[in-house]
Enzyme design. Structure first.
Site, PDB file in Angstrom:
ATOM      1  N   SER A  30       9.962  -2.619   8.431  1.00 31.83           N
ATOM      2  CA  SER A  30      10.847  -1.665   9.096  1.00 31.83           C
ATOM      3  C   SER A  30      11.503  -2.303  10.324  1.00 31.83           C
ATOM      4  O   SER A  30      12.137  -3.334  10.213  1.00 31.83           O
ATOM      5  CB  SER A  30      10.066  -0.392   9.441  1.00 31.83           C
ATOM      6  N   MET A  31      11.312  -1.724  11.523  1.00 34.71           N
ATOM      7  CA  MET A  31      11.882  -2.330  12.721  1.00 34.71           C
ATOM      8  C   MET A  31      11.362  -3.741  12.930  1.00 34.71           C
ATOM      9  O   MET A  31      12.072  -4.606  13.473  1.00 34.71           O
ATOM     10  CB  MET A  31      11.574  -1.480  13.948  1.00 34.71           C
TER      11      MET A  31
ATOM     12  N   ASP B  93      12.394   5.751  -0.338  1.00 33.07           N
ATOM     13  CA  ASP B  93      12.056   5.570   1.075  1.00 33.07           C
ATOM     14  C   ASP B  93      12.536   6.804   1.822  1.00 33.07           C
ATOM     15  O   ASP B  93      13.734   7.086   1.874  1.00 33.07           O
ATOM     16  CB  ASP B  93      12.733   4.306   1.609  1.00 33.07           C
TER      17      ASP B  93
ATOM     18  N   HIS C  88       8.016   4.201   2.314  1.00 28.04           N
ATOM     19  CA  HIS C  88       8.460   3.286   3.374  1.00 28.04           C
ATOM     20  C   HIS C  88       7.378   2.283   3.778  1.00 28.04           C
ATOM     21  O   HIS C  88       7.648   1.084   3.866  1.00 28.04           O
ATOM     22  CB  HIS C  88       8.919   4.092   4.588  1.00 28.04           C
TER      23      HIS C  88
END
Length: 260
Positions: free
Chosen positions: A104-105, A205, A235
């Site tokens: 993710s980030m 997601d 996710h």
């Protein structure tokens, strides 16, 4: 008082040494970076699987995480990057080659390391990286972050029952604005990314929209790119049904890109 150590907290950082005898005599490291409002718990099974292959691993706890959600409204994206870079440098001190991974980030931070550190990054493994969005409400963040501290959280988007990434149940908006500020730095420089890339994307997601995939895959200069679609994970795929695929293929990828 008992001499038995207390169990490791799920949000604690993780650092494990290399075992060169398992990797052809070479010390190889892997940096793993967690996502926004998440924690190292989302990556520890992956890190331990890589350690079982002989790789040194570092899973830092990014600033503002693992405490209270309010703390994410007090840090900037450069604080996260500084922590990622420090962990990367710790691995480089003891390893001949280092690969970088991100969820993710954390994928955005991994890309920034690749942009900034060049061939010091042997390869990249990204899992549902977050570098863009088509959600128009994010354009309001610079305004609403001053009036609304947080919204309902997006943690534990995991299809597999019984999993917990130990993230915040609130989504801090000043911190989220820092994520979008980071995009404005990372995305224009994607052409500087030329390292081998292994890209995992969940078909379903519920946290991020699909826009990050074309942004990254069409933006990087890498010629060695492998994309994998995960059909049975949401996710946080590193804790989901397809996790073993991620673990196995990333270990093979790391062996290949650090072989010379």
């Amino acid at each position: 008082m008992s001499d038995t150590p207390s169990p490791e907290a799920p949000t604690d950082p993780l650092s494990l040494p290399a075992h060169p005898e398992q990797t052809g005599g070479r010390s190889v490291g892997v940096l793993l970076l967690h996502g926004y409002t998440g924690s190292p718990a989302s990556l520890k099974p992956w890190a331990r699987a890589l350690a079982d292959h002989g790789y040194a691993v570092e899973v830092p706890l990014l600033p503002g995480h693992g405490t209270r959600w309010q703390d994410l409204n007090r840090v900037s994206w450069t604080d996260w990057y500084a922590e990622a870079e420090a962990a990367f440098d710790r691995l480089r001190e003891s390893c001949a080659a280092v690969a970088v991974t991100g969820l993710s980030m954390g994928g955005c931070l991994a890309l920034r390391l690749a942009e900034e550190r060049g061939d010091q990054v042997a390869g990249l493994v990204l899992v549902n990286p977050f570098v863009s969005s088509i959600r128009t409400e994010l354009t309001l963040l610079p305004f609403i972050k001053h009036f609304i501290p947080s919204m309902r959280g997006v943690t534990n988007d995991i299809r597999k029952p019984g999993q917990d990434e130990h993230g915040y149940d609130r989504l801090p908006l000043k911190g989220l604005a820092e994520v979008t500020t980071m995009w404005k730095v990372v995305v224009p420089d994607l052409n500087r990314v030329n390292q081998p890339l292994l890209y995992f994307r969940s078909e379903n997601d519920n946290v991020i929209d699909p826009s990050s995939s074309p942004t990254i895959l069409h933006g990087v200069s890498s010629t060695d790119v492998e994309e994998r679609t995960l059909d049975n994970s949401y996710h946080v795929a590193t804790l989901d049904h397809d996790a073993e695929q991620i673990f196995a293929e990333s270990a093979e990828f790391t062996a290949r890109v650090t072989a010379t």
